[in-house]
Motif scaffolding. Sequence first.
Motif, PDB file in Angstrom:
ATOM      1  N   GLN A 245      12.813   6.219   1.328  1.00 53.65           N
ATOM      2  CA  GLN A 245      11.982   6.837   2.359  1.00 53.65           C
ATOM      3  C   GLN A 245      10.663   6.092   2.524  1.00 53.65           C
ATOM      4  OE1 GLN A 245      12.126  10.837   0.682  1.00 53.65           O
ATOM      5  NE2 GLN A 245      13.267  11.583   2.468  1.00 53.65           N
ATOM      6  N   ALA A 246      10.109   5.615   1.393  1.00 55.10           N
ATOM      7  CA  ALA A 246       8.843   4.868   1.470  1.00 55.10           C
ATOM      8  C   ALA A 246       9.035   3.607   2.304  1.00 55.10           C
ATOM      9  CB  ALA A 246       8.370   4.509   0.064  1.00 55.10           C
ATOM     10  N   LEU A 247      10.167   2.954   2.119  1.00 52.52           N
ATOM     11  CA  LEU A 247      10.449   1.742   2.897  1.00 52.52           C
ATOM     12  C   LEU A 247      10.518   2.081   4.397  1.00 52.52           C
ATOM     13  CD1 LEU A 247      11.187  -1.290   2.799  1.00 52.52           C
ATOM     14  CD2 LEU A 247      13.580  -0.600   2.656  1.00 52.52           C
ATOM     15  N   CYS A 248      11.162   3.174   4.689  1.00 47.78           N
ATOM     16  CA  CYS A 248      11.269   3.586   6.101  1.00 47.78           C
ATOM     17  C   CYS A 248       9.900   3.957   6.665  1.00 47.78           C
ATOM     18  CB  CYS A 248      12.228   4.775   6.232  1.00 47.78           C
ATOM     19  SG  CYS A 248      13.931   4.354   5.848  1.00 47.78           S
TER      20      CYS A 248
ATOM     21  N   GLY B 126       0.818  -1.221   0.000  1.00 45.65           N
ATOM     22  CA  GLY B 126       0.000   0.000   0.000  1.00 45.65           C
ATOM     23  C   GLY B 126       0.842   1.258   0.000  1.00 45.65           C
ATOM     24  N   VAL B 127       1.845   1.281   0.876  1.00 40.82           N
ATOM     25  CA  VAL B 127       2.720   2.456   0.948  1.00 40.82           C
ATOM     26  C   VAL B 127       3.473   2.608  -0.368  1.00 40.82           C
ATOM     27  CG1 VAL B 127       4.785   3.411   2.069  1.00 40.82           C
ATOM     28  CG2 VAL B 127       2.956   2.460   3.460  1.00 40.82           C
ATOM     29  N   GLY B 128       3.912   1.487  -0.932  1.00 42.51           N
ATOM     30  CA  GLY B 128       4.638   1.532  -2.204  1.00 42.51           C
ATOM     31  C   GLY B 128       3.760   2.044  -3.333  1.00 42.51           C
ATOM     32  N   LEU B 129       2.523   1.552  -3.397  1.00 37.22           N
ATOM     33  CA  LEU B 129       1.617   1.982  -4.470  1.00 37.22           C
ATOM     34  C   LEU B 129       1.367   3.487  -4.420  1.00 37.22           C
ATOM     35  CD1 LEU B 129      -1.178  -0.783  -4.573  1.00 37.22           C
ATOM     36  CD2 LEU B 129       0.486  -0.220  -6.350  1.00 37.22           C
ATOM     37  N   GLY B 130       1.162   3.977  -3.211  1.00 35.02           N
ATOM     38  CA  GLY B 130       0.837   5.397  -3.073  1.00 35.02           C
ATOM     39  C   GLY B 130       2.064   6.293  -3.107  1.00 35.02           C
TER      40      GLY B 130
END
Lengths: 373, 412
Positions: free
Chosen positions: B334-337, B320-324
């Motif tokens: 940063q998205a991974l963090c 979800g975080v990756g998609l957005g």
Amino acid sequence: MSCETFHHSEALTLGVELELQLLNTHDYDLAPYAEDMLRLLCKIPLPGSVTPEITRSMIEISTGVCRNSGEVLGQLRQIRDALVKCADKLNIAVAGGGTHPFQQWHERRICGRPRFQDLSQLYGYLCKQFTVFGQHVHIGCPDADAALLMLHRMSRYIPHFIALSASSPYVQGQDTAFDSARLNSVSAFPMSGRAPCLLTWDEFSAWFDKMARTGVVNSMKDFYWDIRPKPEYGTIEIRVFDTPLSIERAAALAGYAQSLAAYLLAEQPFTPSEDDYLAYTYNRFQACRFGLDAIYVDPASGSHIPLRDHILQTLEHIAPHAASCGATDALNMLRGETEANQNDARWLRERQREEQLLAEVSRQAALRFRGAG
Amino acid sequence: MNLWTQWLRPSAGFPTVQWSLLLAAATLTGHLVQRHSGLPKVVGYTLVGAIAGFLGFGGVGWPLQGVGLFLVELGVAVVLFEAGGRIPLRWFGHNPMVLVQSVAESALTWFAVYQTMLWLDLPAAVASPLALVAMAASPAVLGRVVADTRAAGLVTERAIVLVTLSSLYALTLGCAQAELIRHPDAGWIGAAGAVLLALGVSVAIGLLLALALRLALRVMSPASENTAILLLALIAAGTAIAAHLGGSAPLAALLGGILLRQSQPRPWAWPRQLGAASSLLTMLILVLVATVAAQAEWSGPVAGAALALIAARLLAKAVGVGLGNVGSGASWRQALCVNCALMPMSAISLLVASQFVVASAATGHLIAGIALPAILLMEVLGAVIATIAIHRAGESAKPWSLLVGKSEQEQP
């Protein structure tokens, strides 16, 4: 390491650098977003450049080479709009002002670039305390000797630049009673102050070589003088301005510096000497402490006059040169504000008196920078 | 001879002594854990709470009720009010991908956990509440990690916003679903009425809270200690009223924070003033959550289901975080963090689980059996993961000795 060759530049061209504050929109403290801003800004074609500064809550924007203050304003507006757009995307704000009113220096983080890390190693806490924000104005000079002459003639007007741009009355949450407290942070560095009174490039190069042999300096970048020659660009760089709260004032100040340079170049009104510097530090202090209410000591006559009057006389005197530089509007703006005894430091104090909350003052300063305040 | 009774005056009683000593042990352990390992203090709080729970500490019952429930709700309400104040809705206009990111990670988490639970042969009536429990991340744990590491930057701010929004979704849907479970025979109209009443009460209290503070801020400085105390007092009153009228106190406080932020552009200066009071409340709820969660009946299948829930949650939030993240202004690193900072589960998940346990006696023990171990594990593990993520993102005030070596940490 010998002194660099002084490159050619077109006389009286302008370049402006502004160091800006990055703020969070929660409590309007400084926010370490420089790298994120640079990542977004590199996708937008802009005149000039945007670079990181010593701590991660600072960012520096620069115009390209401009011919007049109108062109400076046009480029600054383009860069400012891009900055605001990227800041909105990251939910942060961008503001001018020579200091952040309530940031705590020990909370700052040094930018990751090797030069800044080296400076941090050398200067320790001074680097974090150097989270202050200035405007630098480059003025093109016809040749190296003319640059040194202009530099030392211009030093008489340093109090003008300080008082007109002053926007740093608050430091670490306190009113310093100074209009420009920023320059006190600069003074802590050993290579700050003013250039030696040498009027030819040969003499200056010889002096620089001797300094370089001591190992104290490697390049002109190591001097944090109020005005320094910038051989790389063929300019002199005036560094005493606080970053104003608006780009309009930044462009007007650049127009004033350009008009003064045009006057000095055209009329060669006096030959600089070491005696010009007898009252230099005192005048500088007066301008930092009292802004437009300062007393100006004329280095030639020794007479004491209100700085405001000296600025207004100078504006009147250089008006024809301002007209030839296309800076009449810029000087009219500065004249109006000087007559009204108004500068950015005063505006910040008025806001604080009204709001009683420095964070709110910072918020309103950010609105002013984006052209909405 | 009434010397003894004269000497032994009436006092707050044994439970107060128990809780005081437990908090003293927790704060000491938290301090030592951080000092000697660089791990967040939260880890120490959770360890002490968990040990107390395993040893049968009886200071609070399950499902949450009475004073225990009030304290958790109050602590969560204070945290959520502050967190709600960090959500400027204007930002979503400038960067809609953050909202997409939030909805994507929460929706995918619900779906992934729900499907995983069904795959484990659990009934839908259990899978659905567990999916909501997993949806919520913990603003309390993340807030403490951020305070301990003195973190600031894109990852920190983005994580706080996503955690807060996931709490908003979980509390809203949890409140609605619990009402539906409570009124199985009410028909659609009756059930909808009950849901609307519960949510309406929460919204109304949030609105009143925002209004009261807005009025107060006309005459009081947000930087004053008195304003902070007023804020705490009003949140406490709102918590008690919401509970009494059948609404959700944390939801009301969260909405109050969001509404106040939108109506009041002046900077949010009082978190610095809340200081020790807010820290004490947060520590209390973290210890309390660990104590309660450790009282779960552990077994092999339960542990397996809890681990499956955690794995599905981790994966779904990452996707979800990756998609957005595309076009949201953050780098992939940063998205991974940010994703790692969403790992902690704590009081909000516990409150959602408790709601379902109260609402349905039939499925309550199954829900609690899986939810409580997962919450306990992710309170401590999530705090560690979030701390590492913040350090890796370069947003902590100092580097962490375990990651960079002692010598580098000691450099100026």
